[in-house]
Design an enzyme around this catalytic site. Structure first.
Site, PDB file in Angstrom:
ATOM      1  CB  VAL A   1      -0.924   0.018   1.227  1.00  0.00           C
ATOM      2  CG1 VAL A   1      -1.848   1.234   1.169  1.00  0.00           C
ATOM      3  CG2 VAL A   1      -1.742  -1.266   1.293  1.00  0.00           C
ATOM      4  CB  SER A   2       2.766   3.128  -1.784  1.00  0.00           C
ATOM      5  OG  SER A   2       2.496   2.959  -3.168  1.00  0.00           O
ATOM      6  CB  VAL A   3      -0.526   7.638  -1.149  1.00  0.00           C
ATOM      7  CG1 VAL A   3      -1.006   8.908  -1.846  1.00  0.00           C
ATOM      8  CG2 VAL A   3      -1.720   6.758  -0.785  1.00  0.00           C
TER       9      VAL A   3
ATOM     10  NE  ARG B   1      -1.928  14.359   5.872  1.00  0.00           N
ATOM     11  CZ  ARG B   1      -1.258  13.232   6.091  1.00  0.00           C
ATOM     12  NH1 ARG B   1      -1.508  12.156   5.344  1.00  0.00           N
ATOM     13  NH2 ARG B   1      -0.357  13.152   7.048  1.00  0.00           N
ATOM     14  NE  ARG B   2      -3.362  16.202  -4.242  1.00  0.00           N
ATOM     15  CZ  ARG B   2      -2.930  16.611  -5.422  1.00  0.00           C
ATOM     16  NH1 ARG B   2      -3.539  16.198  -6.536  1.00  0.00           N
ATOM     17  NH2 ARG B   2      -1.885  17.411  -5.511  1.00  0.00           N
ATOM     18  N   GLY B   3      -7.322  11.770  -0.055  1.00  0.00           N
ATOM     19  CA  GLY B   3      -8.279  10.668   0.045  1.00  0.00           C
ATOM     20  C   GLY B   3      -7.953   9.472  -0.812  1.00  0.00           C
ATOM     21  CB  VAL B   4      -5.012   8.537  -2.922  1.00  0.00           C
ATOM     22  CG1 VAL B   4      -4.579   7.313  -3.732  1.00  0.00           C
ATOM     23  CG2 VAL B   4      -5.084   9.763  -3.816  1.00  0.00           C
ATOM     24  CG  LEU B   5      -4.649   4.942   2.795  1.00  0.00           C
ATOM     25  CD1 LEU B   5      -4.096   3.680   2.149  1.00  0.00           C
ATOM     26  CD2 LEU B   5      -3.777   5.366   3.979  1.00  0.00           C
TER      27      LEU B   5
ATOM     28  CE1 TYR C   1      -0.686  -0.292   7.929  1.00  0.00           C
ATOM     29  CE2 TYR C   1       0.242  -0.628  10.110  1.00  0.00           C
ATOM     30  CZ  TYR C   1       0.415  -0.445   8.761  1.00  0.00           C
ATOM     31  OH  TYR C   1       1.671  -0.403   8.235  1.00  0.00           O
TER      32      TYR C   1
ATOM     33  CG  PHE D   1       1.807 -11.197   4.581  1.00  0.00           C
ATOM     34  CD1 PHE D   1       0.668 -10.513   4.151  1.00  0.00           C
ATOM     35  CD2 PHE D   1       1.906 -11.533   5.930  1.00  0.00           C
ATOM     36  CE1 PHE D   1      -0.342 -10.179   5.048  1.00  0.00           C
ATOM     37  CE2 PHE D   1       0.898 -11.202   6.829  1.00  0.00           C
ATOM     38  CZ  PHE D   1      -0.215 -10.534   6.393  1.00  0.00           C
TER      39      PHE D   1
END
Length: 355
Positions: free
Chosen positions: A29-31, A37-41, A70, A355
């Site tokens: 998981v990465s942005v 801070r644009r809601g991508v995650l 998390y 993993f």
């Protein structure tokens, strides 16, 4: 027109106390720094967990890279491990340590035949471990190209066996060679060490601690209940660093709670709050020592939990009483203590690999 976020998911079968359940292995998981801070995650996680529910996964799980990310997505701290650093010449096993079983060094080709079924047998008793496919073994564990060695030796593999010849445990390790002031100052790095009997654990640790040219033994992410800590006559010789590793997110409360066994009979009404809207509700859990039942109810909860609190306890690492004292869950101490006894397990949850 640009990729600004990534998220992957492994299709895992993860051990829980007394069983095994489908698990979405959240990973990679990465942005991009330019799009934080644009809601991508949030959008990726919404899509990921929705797909996992549609796929029939009971839980999602991930290996933590940071412990502050998390919980807002419903993941709870389910597994803790210790990394060890041991002064090898000072390591002595207690007289009470079991007589070591027979142990032999084996080749990668032999390991490819022996280790997968042995691991599958062992992992059935260790919550938090998961099934490994043949490609997983080949590419994640037994592939030994120079770039994977990090300046250390080729992979060394040893296997223990019972008197009847049945394989009982194994160790994978590398040696980091160093020569100083006319003496060898090697470090043994334990990659993975698992046993299924007291004699196998004793044999494998005796082999690792018996490498004469080594002065240190290190191992990352060892189980909290590693028998090594009981074998050693001077446990202070082991420097232990505790860290959280696997976090679990419950997707289907009823299936999750009826897929595992419990430490003692009891009944609990559990209220669940899920900010992502997947598992909100109140559930009645009953275990009479033989039959497990769980379903929705309108009753008053004995425990008021965030979904992350349930994920943290599912694999057998409950901390309800401590959370009740801290005020982070809603529960009487008596109800929380009962939940701890029910959700506890005889083996500490453990996952041997990232993993």
């Amino acid at each position: 027109g640009h990729i600004v976020g990534t998220l992957g998911s492994f299709d895992l079968d993860m051990t829980v106390p007394g069983g095994s359940i489908p698990c979405a292995g959240t990973t990679w998981v990465s942005v991009a720094p330019s799009h934080r801070r644009r809601g991508v995650l949030r959008r990726m996680m919404d899509a990921h967990l929705s797909e996992a529910v549609e796929h029939g996964d009971v839980i999602a799980a991930l290996w933590a890279s940071d412990s502050a990310i998390y919980q807002r997505f419903g993941y709870g701290r389910a597994v803790e491990s210790v990394s060890i650093d041991l002064d090898r010449p000072m390591a002595r096993l207690r007289e009470a340590a079991p007589v070591p079983e027979r142990v032999v060094m084996i080749t990668k080709e032999e390991a490819a035949e022996v280790l997968p079924p042995l691991y599958e047998r062992i992992r059935r008793d260790i919550p938090g471990t998961f099934a490994r496919s043949e490609p997983w073994w080949a590419y994640r564990h037994l592939r030994d190209t120079p770039e994977r060695r990090g300046g250390r030796s080729a992979l060394r593999i040893a296997c223990s066996s019972a008197p009847d010849g049945r394989a009982t445990g194994y160790v994978l390790f590398r040696v980091e060679s160093k020569y100083e002031d006319g003496h060898s100052n090697d470090t043994v790095h334990v990659v993975e060490l698992l046993g299924s009997t007291p004699g196998s654990w004793s044999a494998l640790w005796s082999l690792v601690l018996g490498l004469d040219l080594a002065t240190r033994v290190k191992g990352s992410f060892r189980p909290l209940d590693d028998p090594l800590f009981e074998f050693l006559s001077g446990v202070r010789r082991v420097q232990r660093t505790l860290t959280d590793t696997v976090w679990v997110r419950v997707l289907d409360v009823e299936r999750a709670l009826t897929s595992r066994t419990y430490g003692q009979p009891g009944a609990l009404t559990i209220g669940i709050t899920d900010a992502m809207g997947i598992a909100n509700g109140t559930y009645r859990l009953e275990w009479d020592g033989h039959r497990i039942e769980c379903g929705g109810t309108s009753g008053t909860p004995d425990l008021d939990l965030d979904i992350s609190d349930l994920g943290a306890a599912l694999l057998g690492r409950p901390a309800f009483a401590a959370a009740s004292q801290a005020g982070t869950i809603g529960a009487s101490y008596e109800a929380a203590a009962l939940a701890d006894r029910m959700f506890g397990h005889h083996r500490s949850p453990y996952c041997p690999e990232v993993f």
